[in-house]
Design a protein around this motif. Structure first.
Motif, PDB file in Angstrom:
ATOM      1  N   LEU A   1     -11.069  -1.597  -8.986  1.00 28.98           N
ATOM      2  CA  LEU A   1     -11.666  -0.490  -8.236  1.00 28.98           C
ATOM      3  C   LEU A   1     -10.684   0.658  -8.056  1.00 28.98           C
ATOM      4  N   HIS A   2      -9.470   0.340  -7.655  1.00 29.85           N
ATOM      5  CA  HIS A   2      -8.479   1.392  -7.420  1.00 29.85           C
ATOM      6  C   HIS A   2      -7.998   2.009  -8.727  1.00 29.85           C
ATOM      7  N   GLU A   3      -8.057   1.260  -9.809  1.00 30.77           N
ATOM      8  CA  GLU A   3      -7.734   1.834 -11.109  1.00 30.77           C
ATOM      9  C   GLU A   3      -8.812   2.849 -11.508  1.00 30.77           C
ATOM     10  N   TYR A   4     -10.076   2.511 -11.257  1.00 31.86           N
ATOM     11  CA  TYR A   4     -11.167   3.449 -11.529  1.00 31.86           C
ATOM     12  C   TYR A   4     -11.035   4.703 -10.662  1.00 31.86           C
ATOM     13  N   VAL A   5     -10.661   4.501  -9.402  1.00 39.20           N
ATOM     14  CA  VAL A   5     -10.495   5.631  -8.490  1.00 39.20           C
ATOM     15  C   VAL A   5      -9.404   6.566  -9.003  1.00 39.20           C
TER      16      VAL A   5
ATOM     17  N   THR B   1     -11.910  -2.078   0.728  1.00 39.80           N
ATOM     18  CA  THR B   1     -10.540  -2.607   0.679  1.00 39.80           C
ATOM     19  C   THR B   1     -10.180  -3.287   1.996  1.00 39.80           C
ATOM     20  N   VAL B   2     -10.532  -2.642   3.099  1.00 37.72           N
ATOM     21  CA  VAL B   2     -10.280  -3.227   4.415  1.00 37.72           C
ATOM     22  C   VAL B   2     -11.025  -4.544   4.571  1.00 37.72           C
ATOM     23  N   ASN B   3     -12.272  -4.594   4.131  1.00 37.73           N
ATOM     24  CA  ASN B   3     -13.065  -5.812   4.249  1.00 37.73           C
ATOM     25  C   ASN B   3     -12.420  -6.990   3.511  1.00 37.73           C
ATOM     26  N   VAL B   4     -11.943  -6.731   2.299  1.00 41.53           N
ATOM     27  CA  VAL B   4     -11.310  -7.787   1.512  1.00 41.53           C
ATOM     28  C   VAL B   4     -10.007  -8.233   2.162  1.00 41.53           C
ATOM     29  N   LEU B   5      -9.244  -7.279   2.687  1.00 43.20           N
ATOM     30  CA  LEU B   5      -7.996  -7.631   3.351  1.00 43.20           C
ATOM     31  C   LEU B   5      -8.246  -8.449   4.615  1.00 43.20           C
TER      32      LEU B   5
END
Length: 280
Positions: A51-55, A173-177
């Motif tokens: 996801l962050h790579e796509y961002v 991201t917060v949810n996964v963390l």
């Protein structure tokens, strides 16, 4: 759990070719954000990396850079940067928690291999359990920071398509963390006594009903349960089981560490990109 669904047509970033991959990954992560096993959390960490790579790819487009560099968007971008810094701090805290638990696990494994009897092991096990208690205390502090971020998400309104995407990414991201921190800090022994761990109550209240019904596998808490059982029974026959659970815990921690480290590098990369856009 916080969510952010507002989208704007003021900026056509959703038409960017990479936006469909971002949406697909966001939806996949949302559907699995209640992950409670090491394998599912590991998969989510890998998903966050993508996801962050796509961002970052989205941020490289002139269209997105023009949108973010607009003066009226500057405050929103700076708020997102503040949020990303907090997310990185939580990542570092999670890495420290995993490292501390892994080092204590390895030390205890070494002690168990050297000793043939159970004499003197109780004190070493208590050291491990004390270390785990300190880890959980640190995680409680991290949860407070994450909750503050969720409050911010709920209060902020729509500010443009690029901003909206970045906020959605930050929320997921917060949810996964949160799932990761809950996994690290969960004590199965405490859960059996209270029905659900205190930290899980604070973080996953909406998931309690379903979480209590499903059978969870937590290698870290299983090792803790095995160690408590060994102290209680004093039976040397339990040492083999303890060693097995500690080995599983170490392998689990290693996998989570690698996923977290890769995610952290991508967070830094995206943050640098945004800072460069602001400074242009």
């Amino acid at each position: 759990m916080a969510s952010y669904h507002a989208r704007s047509n003021s900026l056509p970033s959703r038409q960017h070719p990479i936006s469909s991959q971002i949406d697909e990954t966001l939806n996949r992560l949302r559907s699995s954000q209640s992950a409670s096993t090491s394998s599912s959390i590991g998969q989510n960490l890998n998903g966050l990396q993508d996801l962050h790579e796509y961002v970052d790819m989205l941020l490289q487009s002139p269209q997105s850079q023009q949108a973010l560099s607009q003066e009226q968007q500057r405050k929103c971008v700076e708020q997102l940067l503040d949020g990303s810094l907090m997310v990185m701090d939580v990542c570092n805290m999670a890495k420290d928690a995993l490292l501390q638990t892994k080092e204590c696990t390895q030390e205890l494994q070494s002690i168990l291999r050297r000793r043939r009897g159970i004499e003197g092991l109780a004190n070493e096990i208590r050291k491990y359990l004390t270390s785990r208690k300190a880890v959980k205390k640190s995680i409680c502090k991290a949860f407070k920071n994450l909750k503050q971020m969720e409050t911010k998400f709920n209060k902020e309104g729509e500010n443009g398509s690029v901003i909206s995407i970045l906020r959605e990414v930050e929320v997921v991201t917060v949810n996964v963390l949160e799932s990761l921190l809950s996994f690290i800090s969960e004590s199965e022994a405490e859960s059996k006594l209270s029905g659900w761990s205190l930290i899980s109550k604070l973080v996953h209240q909406k998931r309690v009903g379903c979480a209590e019904e499903e059978e969870k596998t937590n290698e870290i808490s299983n090792a803790e349960v095995a160690l408590r059982s060994l102290i209680k029974s004093g039976n040397i026959k339990h040492i083999d089981n303890v060693q097995n659970e500690l080995q599983k815990s170490e392998m689990c921690i290693q996998d989570l560490e690698e996923g977290l480290e890769s995610l952290f590098r991508r967070l830094i990369k995206a943050r640098v990109t945004v800072l460069n856009i602001l400074n242009c």
